[in-house]
Every structure is written in structure tokens, then in C-alpha cells.
Scaffold this motif. Structure first.
Motif, PDB file in Angstrom:
ATOM      1  N   ILE A 144       0.964  -1.120   0.098  1.00 48.84           N
ATOM      2  CA  ILE A 144       0.075  -0.054   0.061  1.00 48.84           C
ATOM      3  C   ILE A 144       0.789   1.118  -0.118  1.00 48.84           C
ATOM      4  O   ILE A 144       0.629   2.083  -0.694  1.00 48.84           O
ATOM      5  CB  ILE A 144      -0.928   0.169   1.016  1.00 48.84           C
ATOM      6  CG1 ILE A 144      -1.807  -1.230   1.142  1.00 48.84           C
ATOM      7  CG2 ILE A 144      -1.988   1.333   1.142  1.00 48.84           C
ATOM      8  CD1 ILE A 144      -2.540  -1.708   0.005  1.00 48.84           C
ATOM      9  N   GLY A 145       1.929   1.248   0.894  1.00 50.24           N
ATOM     10  CA  GLY A 145       2.722   2.345   1.037  1.00 50.24           C
ATOM     11  C   GLY A 145       3.469   2.621  -0.366  1.00 50.24           C
ATOM     12  O   GLY A 145       3.545   3.773  -0.727  1.00 50.24           O
ATOM     13  N   VAL A 186      -2.035   2.501 -10.752  1.00 44.83           N
ATOM     14  CA  VAL A 186      -0.910   1.686  -9.873  1.00 44.83           C
ATOM     15  C   VAL A 186      -1.958   0.488  -9.244  1.00 44.83           C
ATOM     16  O   VAL A 186      -1.237  -0.554  -9.252  1.00 44.83           O
ATOM     17  CB  VAL A 186      -0.426   2.754  -8.678  1.00 44.83           C
ATOM     18  CG1 VAL A 186      -1.988   3.045  -7.915  1.00 44.83           C
ATOM     19  CG2 VAL A 186       0.368   2.029  -7.846  1.00 44.83           C
ATOM     20  N   ALA A 187      -3.035   0.699  -9.099  1.00 40.15           N
ATOM     21  CA  ALA A 187      -3.902  -0.591  -8.637  1.00 40.15           C
ATOM     22  C   ALA A 187      -4.060  -1.778  -9.797  1.00 40.15           C
ATOM     23  O   ALA A 187      -3.836  -2.807  -9.449  1.00 40.15           O
ATOM     24  CB  ALA A 187      -5.293  -0.167  -8.137  1.00 40.15           C
ATOM     25  N   LEU A 188      -4.074  -1.093 -11.163  1.00 41.21           N
ATOM     26  CA  LEU A 188      -4.156  -1.802 -12.062  1.00 41.21           C
ATOM     27  C   LEU A 188      -3.092  -2.653 -12.290  1.00 41.21           C
ATOM     28  O   LEU A 188      -2.891  -3.968 -12.878  1.00 41.21           O
ATOM     29  CB  LEU A 188      -4.648  -1.169 -13.353  1.00 41.21           C
ATOM     30  CG  LEU A 188      -5.885  -0.929 -13.860  1.00 41.21           C
ATOM     31  CD1 LEU A 188      -6.213  -0.168 -14.981  1.00 41.21           C
ATOM     32  CD2 LEU A 188      -6.630  -2.256 -14.301  1.00 41.21           C
ATOM     33  N   ILE A 232     -13.709   5.112 -10.378  1.00 33.16           N
ATOM     34  CA  ILE A 232     -14.483   4.023 -10.089  1.00 33.16           C
ATOM     35  C   ILE A 232     -13.567   2.881 -10.064  1.00 33.16           C
ATOM     36  O   ILE A 232     -13.354   2.116  -9.177  1.00 33.16           O
ATOM     37  CB  ILE A 232     -15.484   3.663 -11.143  1.00 33.16           C
ATOM     38  CG1 ILE A 232     -16.679   4.902 -10.872  1.00 33.16           C
ATOM     39  CG2 ILE A 232     -16.289   2.309 -10.855  1.00 33.16           C
ATOM     40  CD1 ILE A 232     -17.716   4.778 -12.154  1.00 33.16           C
ATOM     41  N   ILE A 233     -12.989   2.432 -11.071  1.00 28.23           N
ATOM     42  CA  ILE A 233     -12.118   1.273 -11.369  1.00 28.23           C
ATOM     43  C   ILE A 233     -10.853   1.262  -9.953  1.00 28.23           C
ATOM     44  O   ILE A 233     -10.579   0.383  -9.331  1.00 28.23           O
ATOM     45  CB  ILE A 233     -11.337   1.272 -12.672  1.00 28.23           C
ATOM     46  CG1 ILE A 233     -12.450   0.905 -13.774  1.00 28.23           C
ATOM     47  CG2 ILE A 233     -10.127   0.101 -12.489  1.00 28.23           C
ATOM     48  CD1 ILE A 233     -13.135  -0.138 -13.579  1.00 28.23           C
ATOM     49  N   GLY A 234     -10.334   2.389  -9.821  1.00 24.09           N
ATOM     50  CA  GLY A 234      -9.396   2.827  -8.771  1.00 24.09           C
ATOM     51  C   GLY A 234      -9.757   2.369  -7.366  1.00 24.09           C
ATOM     52  O   GLY A 234      -9.307   1.729  -6.626  1.00 24.09           O
ATOM     53  N   ALA A 235     -10.915   2.946  -6.996  1.00 19.63           N
ATOM     54  CA  ALA A 235     -11.555   2.982  -5.753  1.00 19.63           C
ATOM     55  C   ALA A 235     -11.889   1.330  -5.674  1.00 19.63           C
ATOM     56  O   ALA A 235     -11.484   0.759  -4.608  1.00 19.63           O
ATOM     57  CB  ALA A 235     -12.744   3.513  -5.557  1.00 19.63           C
ATOM     58  N   ILE A 236     -12.566   0.630  -6.478  1.00 19.77           N
ATOM     59  CA  ILE A 236     -12.828  -0.810  -6.357  1.00 19.77           C
ATOM     60  C   ILE A 236     -11.338  -1.667  -6.139  1.00 19.77           C
ATOM     61  O   ILE A 236     -11.363  -2.496  -5.181  1.00 19.77           O
ATOM     62  CB  ILE A 236     -13.561  -1.289  -7.546  1.00 19.77           C
ATOM     63  CG1 ILE A 236     -14.852  -0.657  -7.715  1.00 19.77           C
ATOM     64  CG2 ILE A 236     -13.503  -2.927  -7.445  1.00 19.77           C
ATOM     65  CD1 ILE A 236     -15.784  -0.817  -8.905  1.00 19.77           C
ATOM     66  N   LEU A 237     -10.438  -1.243  -6.957  1.00 20.30           N
ATOM     67  CA  LEU A 237      -9.157  -2.127  -6.878  1.00 20.30           C
ATOM     68  C   LEU A 237      -8.493  -1.882  -5.752  1.00 20.30           C
ATOM     69  O   LEU A 237      -7.692  -2.905  -5.049  1.00 20.30           O
ATOM     70  CB  LEU A 237      -8.410  -1.844  -8.226  1.00 20.30           C
ATOM     71  CG  LEU A 237      -8.825  -2.324  -9.637  1.00 20.30           C
ATOM     72  CD1 LEU A 237      -7.983  -2.381 -10.787  1.00 20.30           C
ATOM     73  CD2 LEU A 237      -9.100  -4.134  -9.448  1.00 20.30           C
ATOM     74  N   TRP A 238      -8.390  -0.505  -5.366  1.00 21.09           N
ATOM     75  CA  TRP A 238      -7.740  -0.187  -3.982  1.00 21.09           C
ATOM     76  C   TRP A 238      -8.442  -1.003  -2.728  1.00 21.09           C
ATOM     77  O   TRP A 238      -7.556  -1.479  -1.793  1.00 21.09           O
ATOM     78  CB  TRP A 238      -7.891   1.260  -3.870  1.00 21.09           C
ATOM     79  CG  TRP A 238      -6.566   1.936  -4.475  1.00 21.09           C
ATOM     80  CD1 TRP A 238      -6.378   2.383  -5.835  1.00 21.09           C
ATOM     81  CD2 TRP A 238      -5.409   2.565  -3.876  1.00 21.09           C
ATOM     82  NE1 TRP A 238      -5.241   3.000  -5.994  1.00 21.09           N
ATOM     83  CE2 TRP A 238      -4.608   3.135  -4.642  1.00 21.09           C
ATOM     84  CE3 TRP A 238      -5.015   2.460  -2.578  1.00 21.09           C
ATOM     85  CZ2 TRP A 238      -3.393   3.862  -4.477  1.00 21.09           C
ATOM     86  CZ3 TRP A 238      -3.612   3.113  -2.161  1.00 21.09           C
ATOM     87  CH2 TRP A 238      -2.979   3.679  -3.235  1.00 21.09           C
ATOM     88  N   ILE A 239      -9.806  -0.773  -2.996  1.00 20.63           N
ATOM     89  CA  ILE A 239     -10.419  -1.842  -1.913  1.00 20.63           C
ATOM     90  C   ILE A 239      -9.803  -3.209  -1.588  1.00 20.63           C
ATOM     91  O   ILE A 239      -9.762  -3.799  -0.802  1.00 20.63           O
ATOM     92  CB  ILE A 239     -11.967  -1.685  -1.786  1.00 20.63           C
ATOM     93  CG1 ILE A 239     -12.410  -0.066  -1.531  1.00 20.63           C
ATOM     94  CG2 ILE A 239     -12.661  -2.577  -0.869  1.00 20.63           C
ATOM     95  CD1 ILE A 239     -13.768   0.307  -1.661  1.00 20.63           C
ATOM     96  N   ASN A 244      -7.029  -7.611   0.795  1.00 19.12           N
ATOM     97  CA  ASN A 244      -6.264  -8.925   0.453  1.00 19.12           C
ATOM     98  C   ASN A 244      -4.899  -8.773   1.242  1.00 19.12           C
ATOM     99  O   ASN A 244      -4.502  -9.542   1.903  1.00 19.12           O
ATOM    100  CB  ASN A 244      -5.869  -8.923  -0.991  1.00 19.12           C
ATOM    101  CG  ASN A 244      -6.899  -9.447  -1.920  1.00 19.12           C
ATOM    102  OD1 ASN A 244      -8.140  -9.983  -1.203  1.00 19.12           O
ATOM    103  ND2 ASN A 244      -7.049  -9.425  -2.940  1.00 19.12           N
ATOM    104  N   GLN A 245      -4.468  -7.368   1.316  1.00 15.50           N
ATOM    105  CA  GLN A 245      -3.206  -7.087   2.154  1.00 15.50           C
ATOM    106  C   GLN A 245      -3.549  -7.327   3.679  1.00 15.50           C
ATOM    107  O   GLN A 245      -2.587  -8.189   4.498  1.00 15.50           O
ATOM    108  CB  GLN A 245      -2.714  -5.814   1.914  1.00 15.50           C
ATOM    109  CG  GLN A 245      -1.344  -5.373   2.724  1.00 15.50           C
ATOM    110  CD  GLN A 245      -0.208  -6.153   1.892  1.00 15.50           C
ATOM    111  OE1 GLN A 245       0.043  -5.946   0.662  1.00 15.50           O
ATOM    112  NE2 GLN A 245       0.292  -7.032   2.819  1.00 15.50           N
TER     113      GLN A 245
END
Length: 261
Positions: A144-145, A186-188, A232-239, A244-245
Motif C-alpha cells: 500500500i505504501g 497503480v492498482a491496475l 470507479i476502477i481505482g476505488a474498487i481495486l484499491w479496496i 487482500n493485504q
């Protein structure tokens, strides 16, 4: 020097080459000399990108900066971006075909030089931020960092567009837009385990926007959808990644307790 310091040094040197080169370019070529400026900018981009290629080959290796085995199942997250590019590309080709009769030698040279510049710039920015920075700062405990550093770094460096003739307001707007793109990409990069699709999008996106502006042709308004898609894509993938982390850290903690006992 460790990889973190190398990644930071790479950003600084890359930007310095670009800023110095653009500053010299602005002093030697007037705004009316579009071809001269584009040729000069292409040479500058070749030099800065060559430095990035050298750094990757000498210190990292392509597999270690985001060119691992592609997680093809996760390409579904990239689909909205692919559809946006297809619509924009179709609109650009249609506009060019309608105006091709009036294209001069300079127009075609502008298109070619823009393609060279955007290809090198898009590739370099991705391997720096979604490649070197992301992979140098991530650790076994958390990614995450590294994602935060990559996203913030990508957005902040776009303030340097002020050296390329942009006004302060335009540069700030570019930073805001870049922050949304960096947030999602970055999430992708994590989800895909490969930055190739992101590089392709970055290159084509920049090319379409810049060449349409240079030769004064219209492109599809669907490009405006990119910002909400990023959110939308970013928020979902970050969550998903954060969840998972957390699970991974809990599992590791429980395993450590069992081993200790």
C-alpha cells in the motif's frame, strides 16, 4: 545505492534532462516553428528515455519492474479503458480520413514526430512510476505504501509541464487529472502483474490527444469518461488490494504465532 534511491534518482535525472532540454528548445525555436520544436523535443525525449532504458537494464531487469506474467483474467478491469481508446481512435481516424486531402508534408511529419515523442514519454513514465517506484518501495509486509508513493509521485511531477509552455492553471489541472490516472493505474499494475496494457493505453491516449490538437481534428467526447472510470476502477481495486493485504498480514501473523509456540 539501493533500488529505492535508484528509482528516486531516475525520476530526478529524467526530469532534469526534460526540463533543461525543453528550456533550451523554447529559446531556440519560436512557437511558429512547430516542426523544429517537435524534432528538438523528440531528440530530448530519446535522450531521457535512453537513460531510463540504461538504468533498467543495468540495475533492475524488465521482469522486476512490471513485466512479469500477465494475469489475463484481470484484464476485465482494463476493458473500460480499451473501449475508450477504441472510440477515440475511431473518431481520430475518421477525422483524418475526412481531412486527408488537405494534409501537407508538415502535417504528416507532425503526426510521425508526435507518435515518436508520445511513445517514448508514455513508456518511460510507466516504467518509472508503475515499474521502478512501485516495485522498489513495496515490501513483503505491505504494498500500500508503495502504491501511495507511486500515485503521488506521478501526479506531482506533472507540474513540470509548466516548463513546456503550460500556464500555472493548466499545469495544476494536469496534476489533478494525473492524480486520478495514477490512482487507478497503480492498482491496475498490481492486479494485472504486468504494465504492458497500461503502457499501451498511456502511449495511445497521449498520441490521440496531442496529434488531434496539433493538426486540429476532432476526437470523440468519450475521452471525458476517463476521469469517472479512473475513480470507479481505482476505488474498487484499491479496496480489493487493501482487503487482500489485511488478510495476508493476518495469516502471516497467525503463522508466526504457531511457529513461536
Amino acid at each position: 545505492m539501493n533500488n529505492k534511491k535508484r528509482a528516486i534518482a531516475a525520476i530526478i535525472i529524467y526530469l532534469l534532462i526534460m526540463i533543461i532540454g525543453v528550456s533550451i528548445n523554447n529559446n531556440f525555436f519560436s512557437m511558429e516553428n512547430n516542426i523544429g520544436r517537435l524534432i528538438s523535443l523528440s531528440v530530448i525525449q530519446v535522450v531521457s528515455s535512453a537513460y531510463i532504458f540504461y538504468t533498467i537494464k543495468k540495475y533492475y531487469g524488465w521482469k522486476n519492474i512490471g513485466f512479469g506474467k500477465l494475469n489475463s483474467k484481470s484484464l476485465v478491469w482494463f476493458l473500460p479503458y480499451a473501449l475508450i481508446l477504441i472510440a477515440m481512435g475511431f473518431s481520430l481516424v475518421q477525422s483524418i480520413s475526412e481531412n486527408i486531402g488537405s494534409f501537407s508534408y508538415e502535417t504528416w511529419l507532425t503526426i510521425i514526430l508526435t507518435l515518436v515523442g508520445t511513445s517514448l514519454a508514455g513508456f518511460s513514465e510507466e516504467v518509472i512510476f508503475r515499474g521502478m517506484i512501485l516495485n522498489s518501495f513495496k515490501s513483503d509486509k505491505s504494498i500500500i505504501g508503495a502504491m501511495i508513493i507511486s500515485s503521488i509521485g506521478f501526479s506531482i511531477v506533472h507540474i513540470t509541464t509548466i516548463f513546456m509552455g503550460k500556464s500555472l492553471i493548466e499545469a495544476i489541472a494536469n496534476v489533478i487529472y494525473s492524480s486520478l490516472l495514477g490512482f487507478s493505474f497503480v492498482a491496475l499494475a498490481i492486479k494485472l502483474n504486468n504494465i504492458c496494457p497500461i503502457v499501451i493505453f498511456h502511449v495511445i491516449w497521449n498520441f490521440i490527444l496531442m496529434v488531434s490538437s496539433s493538426i486540429n481534428v476532432e476526437i470523440s467526447k468519450v475521452a471525458l469518461l476517463c476521469n469517472p472510470v479512473n475513480i470507479i476502477i481505482g476505488a474498487i481495486l484499491w479496496i480489493i488490494i487493501i482487503r487482500n493485504q489485511i488478510k495476508k498480514n493476518k495469516l502471516k501473523y497467525n503463522l508466526d504465532k504457531v511457529i513461536t509456540w
